[in-house]
Design an enzyme around this catalytic site. Structure first.
Site, PDB file in Angstrom:
ATOM      1  N   LYS A 180      44.731  12.970   4.517  1.00 26.72           N
ATOM      2  CA  LYS A 180      43.911  14.174   4.400  1.00 26.72           C
ATOM      3  C   LYS A 180      44.480  15.161   3.383  1.00 26.72           C
ATOM      4  O   LYS A 180      43.728  15.923   2.762  1.00 26.72           O
ATOM      5  CB  LYS A 180      43.741  14.831   5.772  1.00 26.72           C
ATOM      6  N   TYR A 208      47.456   9.857   8.871  1.00 30.54           N
ATOM      7  CA  TYR A 208      46.226  10.648   8.731  1.00 30.54           C
ATOM      8  C   TYR A 208      46.491  11.937   7.939  1.00 30.54           C
ATOM      9  O   TYR A 208      45.698  12.319   7.076  1.00 30.54           O
ATOM     10  CB  TYR A 208      45.703  10.953  10.132  1.00 30.54           C
ATOM     11  N   GLY A 229      27.048   7.017  10.808  1.00 29.93           N
ATOM     12  CA  GLY A 229      26.575   6.397  12.052  1.00 29.93           C
ATOM     13  C   GLY A 229      26.662   7.318  13.249  1.00 29.93           C
ATOM     14  O   GLY A 229      25.895   7.171  14.208  1.00 29.93           O
TER      15      GLY A 229
HETATM   16  P1  NAP Z   1      33.830   9.624  14.217  1.00 27.60           P
HETATM   17  O1  NAP Z   1      32.938  10.228  15.250  1.00 27.60           O
HETATM   18  O2  NAP Z   1      34.915   8.700  14.637  1.00 27.60           O
HETATM   19  O3  NAP Z   1      32.901   8.915  13.128  1.00 27.60           O
HETATM   20  C1  NAP Z   1      33.483   8.287  12.005  1.00 27.60           C
HETATM   21  C2  NAP Z   1      32.446   7.366  11.396  1.00 27.60           C
HETATM   22  O4  NAP Z   1      33.064   6.709  10.257  1.00 27.60           O
HETATM   23  C3  NAP Z   1      32.015   6.265  12.358  1.00 27.60           C
HETATM   24  O5  NAP Z   1      30.610   6.144  12.341  1.00 27.60           O
HETATM   25  C4  NAP Z   1      32.698   5.032  11.797  1.00 27.60           C
HETATM   26  O6  NAP Z   1      32.000   3.816  11.993  1.00 27.60           O
HETATM   27  C5  NAP Z   1      32.737   5.331  10.319  1.00 27.60           C
HETATM   28  N1  NAP Z   1      33.724   4.508   9.651  1.00 27.60           N
HETATM   29  C6  NAP Z   1      35.018   4.285  10.029  1.00 27.60           C
HETATM   30  N2  NAP Z   1      35.613   3.435   9.176  1.00 27.60           N
HETATM   31  C7  NAP Z   1      34.691   3.079   8.258  1.00 27.60           C
HETATM   32  C8  NAP Z   1      34.695   2.225   7.139  1.00 27.60           C
HETATM   33  N3  NAP Z   1      35.786   1.533   6.787  1.00 27.60           N
HETATM   34  N4  NAP Z   1      33.562   2.097   6.411  1.00 27.60           N
HETATM   35  C9  NAP Z   1      32.442   2.775   6.764  1.00 27.60           C
HETATM   36  N5  NAP Z   1      32.364   3.604   7.801  1.00 27.60           N
HETATM   37  C10 NAP Z   1      33.476   3.760   8.549  1.00 27.60           C
HETATM   38  O7  NAP Z   1      34.555  10.765  13.362  1.00 27.60           O
HETATM   39  P2  NAP Z   1      34.174  12.294  13.069  1.00 27.60           P
HETATM   40  O8  NAP Z   1      34.909  13.124  14.037  1.00 27.60           O
HETATM   41  O9  NAP Z   1      32.718  12.439  12.896  1.00 27.60           O
HETATM   42  O10 NAP Z   1      34.920  12.487  11.666  1.00 27.60           O
HETATM   43  C11 NAP Z   1      34.247  12.410  10.418  1.00 27.60           C
HETATM   44  C12 NAP Z   1      35.218  12.813   9.317  1.00 27.60           C
HETATM   45  O11 NAP Z   1      35.701  14.130   9.578  1.00 27.60           O
HETATM   46  C13 NAP Z   1      36.440  11.912   9.216  1.00 27.60           C
HETATM   47  O12 NAP Z   1      36.814  11.769   7.869  1.00 27.60           O
HETATM   48  C14 NAP Z   1      37.480  12.695   9.975  1.00 27.60           C
HETATM   49  O13 NAP Z   1      38.771  12.343   9.578  1.00 27.60           O
HETATM   50  C15 NAP Z   1      37.110  14.111   9.591  1.00 27.60           C
HETATM   51  N6  NAP Z   1      37.606  15.126  10.522  1.00 27.60           N
HETATM   52  C16 NAP Z   1      37.219  15.128  11.843  1.00 27.60           C
HETATM   53  C17 NAP Z   1      37.723  16.110  12.683  1.00 27.60           C
HETATM   54  C18 NAP Z   1      37.341  16.184  14.146  1.00 27.60           C
HETATM   55  O14 NAP Z   1      37.908  17.040  14.849  1.00 27.60           O
HETATM   56  N7  NAP Z   1      36.426  15.370  14.647  1.00 27.60           N
HETATM   57  C19 NAP Z   1      38.609  17.073  12.195  1.00 27.60           C
HETATM   58  C20 NAP Z   1      38.980  17.018  10.866  1.00 27.60           C
HETATM   59  C21 NAP Z   1      38.467  16.054  10.041  1.00 27.60           C
HETATM   60  P3  NAP Z   1      32.044   3.022  13.405  1.00 27.60           P
HETATM   61  O15 NAP Z   1      31.169   3.809  14.313  1.00 27.60           O
HETATM   62  O16 NAP Z   1      31.491   1.683  13.136  1.00 27.60           O
HETATM   63  O17 NAP Z   1      33.488   3.003  13.808  1.00 27.60           O
END
Ligand code: NAP
Length: 253
Positions: free
Chosen positions: A158, A154, A15
């Protein structure tokens, strides 16, 4: 363009943020893409944008930690686009707190989305992959797997994603399926914006401070992660499996 244009990919958490960028990139690479997320309007809009550019896509809402919703969503993608053989387990949440303040709900919900969600999604998709004798799984880990203050839930999830990935690689390799984990460092998304807010910092200042600690002197973007995902799901990456690749602008161990 990909060397396998007829393949179908599923991206969870598509999303917004990293998942949305990965979905767009895989569509540009020639994959038909199932965009899955809690947020139905976001994935519908994402799928419509891909279709408007001449691709094939469907947006389906689900909670990845609910087994029935996972089965239904994967079946719907298979019916509308064809057998999904690429899976990107990206959906994620944070519920940060120091250990002594962390609730059971903070623990269960984070482990539930990242670990149980990835397990359920992978179990549902592997039958299409093993039938096709080809598949690619990419799991989102994090540099937080190495430990990060305020994130026992978290970082445990991870780190768990890394063991999960290596075991998938061992079990599914004989079916032509690879599994790898991407462990991003700081990526500018709503997730890191929320961290800045929790710490009472302006997001731009937060990003500047983070960048100054990163060897390449910038924070990451969703496109950085989409680029590596594109490689890992490609035909030519078939001998790369069971790896954890840090994408953090510098070394991590
Ligand atoms: P984000 O912007 O918060 O997006 C996460 C997405 O996951 C949102 O669209 C959310 O939906 C969806 N989601 C959450 N819970 C869900 C569920 N139960 N079922 C289906 N969809 C769900 O996060 P991001 O930064 O893009 O992160 C993406 C991935 O990368 C995650 O696994 C995160 O842990 C990992 N990551 C991110 C970073 C960083 O710095 N950003 C670093 C390391 C790892 P809603 O919009 O409805 O809430």
């Amino acid at each position: 363009m990909t060397d396998s244009p007829a393949r179908v990919a599923i991206v969870t958490g598509a999303g917004r943020g990293i998942g949305a960028a990965v979905a767009r990139r895989l569509a540009a690479d020639g994959f038909a893409v199932g965009l899955l997320d809690l947020d139905e309007s976001a994935v519908k809009a994402g799928a419509e944008a891909i279709v408007a550019e001449g691709g094939r896509a469907v947006g389906v809402s689900l909670d990845v930690s609910d087994a029935d919703q996972v089965e239904a969503a994967v079946t719907r993608v298979a019916e509308e686009l064809g057998a999904p053989t690429v899976l990107v387990n990206n959906a994620g949440i944070t519920r940060d707190n120091l250990l002594f303040k962390m609730t059971e709900n903070d623990w269960d919900s984070v482990l539930g989305v990242h670990l149980k969600g990835s397990f359920l999604m992978t179990r549902a998709v592997q039958k299409y992959q093993t039938e096709a004798k080809w598949g690619r799984i990419v799991n989102l880990s994090s540099t937080s797997a190495l430990g990060n203050r305020g994130q026992v839930n978290y970082s445990a999830a991870k780190a768990g994603m890394q063991g999960f990935t290596k075991t998938l690689a061992i079990e599914l390799g004989k079916f032509g399926v690879t599994a790898n984990a991407i462990a991003p460092g700081f990526i500018a998304t709503d997730m890191t914006a929320a961290t800045a807010e929790r710490l009472g910092m302006d997001f731009e200042d937060f990003k500047k401070a983070a960048a100054s600690q990163i060897p390449v002197q910038r924070v990451g973007t969703p496109a950085d992660i989409a680029h590596l995902t594109s490689f890992l799901v490609s035909e030519g990456a078939g001998f790369v499996s069971g790896q954890v690749i840090y994408v953090a602008g510098g070394p991590k161990d």
